[in-house]
Design a protein around this motif. Sequence first.
Motif, PDB file in Angstrom:
ATOM      1  N   MET A 115      47.551  36.932  17.182  1.00 44.80           N
ATOM      2  CA  MET A 115      47.767  38.361  16.968  1.00 44.80           C
ATOM      3  C   MET A 115      46.524  39.176  17.327  1.00 44.80           C
ATOM      4  SD  MET A 115      50.832  38.242  16.325  1.00 44.80           S
ATOM      5  CE  MET A 115      51.051  40.007  16.204  1.00 44.80           C
ATOM      6  N   GLN A 116      45.357  38.623  17.043  1.00 42.85           N
ATOM      7  CA  GLN A 116      44.106  39.268  17.449  1.00 42.85           C
ATOM      8  C   GLN A 116      44.054  39.375  18.980  1.00 42.85           C
ATOM      9  OE1 GLN A 116      40.410  37.069  16.661  1.00 42.85           O
ATOM     10  NE2 GLN A 116      39.620  38.896  15.647  1.00 42.85           N
ATOM     11  N   ALA A 117      44.571  38.359  19.645  1.00 43.74           N
ATOM     12  CA  ALA A 117      44.576  38.342  21.111  1.00 43.74           C
ATOM     13  C   ALA A 117      45.482  39.437  21.681  1.00 43.74           C
ATOM     14  CB  ALA A 117      45.015  36.972  21.615  1.00 43.74           C
ATOM     15  N   HIS A 118      46.630  39.663  21.051  1.00 51.80           N
ATOM     16  CA  HIS A 118      47.507  40.750  21.507  1.00 51.80           C
ATOM     17  C   HIS A 118      46.772  42.088  21.473  1.00 51.80           C
ATOM     18  CE1 HIS A 118      51.394  39.153  22.489  1.00 51.80           C
ATOM     19  NE2 HIS A 118      51.555  38.539  21.329  1.00 51.80           N
ATOM     20  N   ILE A 119      45.954  42.262  20.459  1.00 53.99           N
ATOM     21  CA  ILE A 119      45.199  43.523  20.324  1.00 53.99           C
ATOM     22  C   ILE A 119      44.075  43.596  21.362  1.00 53.99           C
ATOM     23  CG2 ILE A 119      43.674  44.837  18.794  1.00 53.99           C
ATOM     24  CD1 ILE A 119      45.356  43.648  16.435  1.00 53.99           C
ATOM     25  N   LEU A 120      43.340  42.512  21.507  1.00 56.12           N
ATOM     26  CA  LEU A 120      42.174  42.522  22.408  1.00 56.12           C
ATOM     27  C   LEU A 120      42.558  42.390  23.881  1.00 56.12           C
ATOM     28  CD1 LEU A 120      39.583  40.518  20.273  1.00 56.12           C
ATOM     29  CD2 LEU A 120      39.828  43.000  20.528  1.00 56.12           C
ATOM     30  N   ALA A 121      43.853  42.193  24.168  1.00 60.02           N
ATOM     31  CA  ALA A 121      44.324  42.188  25.563  1.00 60.02           C
ATOM     32  C   ALA A 121      43.995  43.513  26.248  1.00 60.02           C
ATOM     33  CB  ALA A 121      45.827  41.935  25.609  1.00 60.02           C
ATOM     34  N   HIS A 122      43.812  44.561  25.452  1.00 64.83           N
ATOM     35  CA  HIS A 122      43.450  45.879  25.993  1.00 64.83           C
ATOM     36  C   HIS A 122      42.071  45.870  26.656  1.00 64.83           C
ATOM     37  CE1 HIS A 122      46.760  48.358  24.383  1.00 64.83           C
ATOM     38  NE2 HIS A 122      46.789  47.465  23.409  1.00 64.83           N
ATOM     39  N   PHE A 123      41.273  44.832  26.383  1.00 62.62           N
ATOM     40  CA  PHE A 123      39.908  44.799  26.913  1.00 62.62           C
ATOM     41  C   PHE A 123      39.772  43.916  28.152  1.00 62.62           C
ATOM     42  CE2 PHE A 123      39.670  46.271  22.607  1.00 62.62           C
ATOM     43  CZ  PHE A 123      38.815  47.361  22.721  1.00 62.62           C
ATOM     44  N   ILE A 124      40.901  43.425  28.661  1.00 65.42           N
ATOM     45  CA  ILE A 124      40.888  42.750  29.962  1.00 65.42           C
ATOM     46  C   ILE A 124      40.662  43.827  31.024  1.00 65.42           C
ATOM     47  CG2 ILE A 124      42.236  41.408  31.630  1.00 65.42           C
ATOM     48  CD1 ILE A 124      43.831  40.287  29.218  1.00 65.42           C
ATOM     49  N   ARG A 125      39.722  43.591  31.902  1.00 69.06           N
ATOM     50  CA  ARG A 125      39.407  44.599  32.922  1.00 69.06           C
ATOM     51  C   ARG A 125      40.538  44.672  33.953  1.00 69.06           C
ATOM     52  NH1 ARG A 125      34.816  47.079  34.141  1.00 69.06           N
ATOM     53  NH2 ARG A 125      33.597  45.665  32.813  1.00 69.06           N
ATOM     54  N   GLU A 126      41.169  45.829  34.029  1.00 68.23           N
ATOM     55  CA  GLU A 126      42.247  46.062  34.994  1.00 68.23           C
ATOM     56  C   GLU A 126      42.141  47.480  35.525  1.00 68.23           C
ATOM     57  OE1 GLU A 126      44.722  44.465  36.440  1.00 68.23           O
ATOM     58  OE2 GLU A 126      44.480  42.511  35.455  1.00 68.23           O
ATOM     59  N   GLU A 127      42.196  47.621  36.829  1.00 71.28           N
ATOM     60  CA  GLU A 127      42.115  48.951  37.447  1.00 71.28           C
ATOM     61  C   GLU A 127      43.303  49.803  37.005  1.00 71.28           C
ATOM     62  OE1 GLU A 127      41.700  50.906  41.898  1.00 71.28           O
ATOM     63  OE2 GLU A 127      41.378  48.753  41.637  1.00 71.28           O
ATOM     64  N   GLY A 128      43.015  51.033  36.578  1.00 67.81           N
ATOM     65  CA  GLY A 128      44.083  51.946  36.172  1.00 67.81           C
ATOM     66  C   GLY A 128      44.448  51.865  34.695  1.00 67.81           C
ATOM     67  N   PHE A 129      43.788  50.968  33.949  1.00 67.45           N
ATOM     68  CA  PHE A 129      44.068  50.818  32.519  1.00 67.45           C
ATOM     69  C   PHE A 129      42.789  51.077  31.715  1.00 67.45           C
ATOM     70  CE2 PHE A 129      47.469  48.564  34.578  1.00 67.45           C
ATOM     71  CZ  PHE A 129      48.572  48.745  33.752  1.00 67.45           C
ATOM     72  N   ASP A 130      42.869  52.066  30.833  1.00 64.08           N
ATOM     73  CA  ASP A 130      41.713  52.413  30.003  1.00 64.08           C
ATOM     74  C   ASP A 130      41.623  51.502  28.781  1.00 64.08           C
ATOM     75  OD1 ASP A 130      41.024  54.550  31.670  1.00 64.08           O
ATOM     76  OD2 ASP A 130      42.383  55.917  30.605  1.00 64.08           O
TER      77      ASP A 130
END
Length: 341
Positions: A115-130
């Motif tokens: 569940m922590q991983a679902h949240i921290l998926a936002h910090f994977i570097r991807e162009e166009g995603f803040d």
Amino acid sequence: MKKQNIYILAIESSCDDTSAAVMCNDTTLSNVVATQKIHEEYGGVVPELASRAHQQNIVPVIHQALTKAKIDKNQLSAIAFTRGPGLMGSLLVGTSFAKSLALGLGIPLIEVNHMQAHILAHFIREEGFDRPDFPFLALTISGGHTQIVLVRNYFDMEILGETLDDAVGEAFDKTAKIIGLPYPGGPLVDKLALKGNPQAYPFPKPKVKGLNFSFSGLKTSILYFIQRETAANPNFIEQNREDICASIQYTIVEILMDKLKKAVKQTGIKRVAIGGGVSANSGIRIALKNTESQLGWTTYIPKFEYCTDNAAMIGIVGYLKFREGKFTDQSVTAKARYIIP
């Protein structure tokens, strides 16, 4: 002096998807997912069959992830794996393989909370995603979990509210089954809802204190409604399926949004990030975007492939833990119930 790259091999096996990913720092080099189709004929995930399928899939999936990333196993810095929560048999396959591989390669082992991983998926570097700034609120919605989490930093999280019974993904799948849709029914409800009238059939919203959720009562009320209507008209579902799906989806989204608005009001935090397989639902995404413009929220939705269960989200946590030296020893065991630490 040039900083040395960190290469993480990540393994995810919490439910019925076997996944492996290779991360170079916070960037995904490969993210391979093997989905188990066998559960469709049973109308849900069968734990014993899931663990057997993981045993068959894990070696080819890891091999494919390394090949796609063009990385030799001897270049790896560490192995990250899902320790829990999830199905025990499924978790054991990933945990055992990760421990063995890390031991064989002589590299660190990193346990990850799913569940922590679902949240921290936002910090994977991807162009166009803040990426969200701290602190922010995370709504994690999946087949097994529904939670509102206050995220102060990468490893300081507090669950503010969670489901008392069924998760939102279960609510979608179980109500889909009631109206005769195959498993997994959630995406089909979403697809049909786009063509229906969300106000056609008003379903009751459960009254639950605080920021907790409940979906079992909604499921029961839908069951009784369908039984009553089909008794009067055997063709009721066939004639009104799109409106039924739209009304179900509307009610579920309203329940989620009511609690999320309450959490924002209580905390004063207007940065809201969603994650988990159900975050792919179009109704939830539209509701979040509408609220963003109405109430001044900033919403964050990760790239679609990072919403459902995948190993890249395990890999980003592995990378963040590697930087801080948060390693696990070989005595670690899988944990079916594993609260966000």
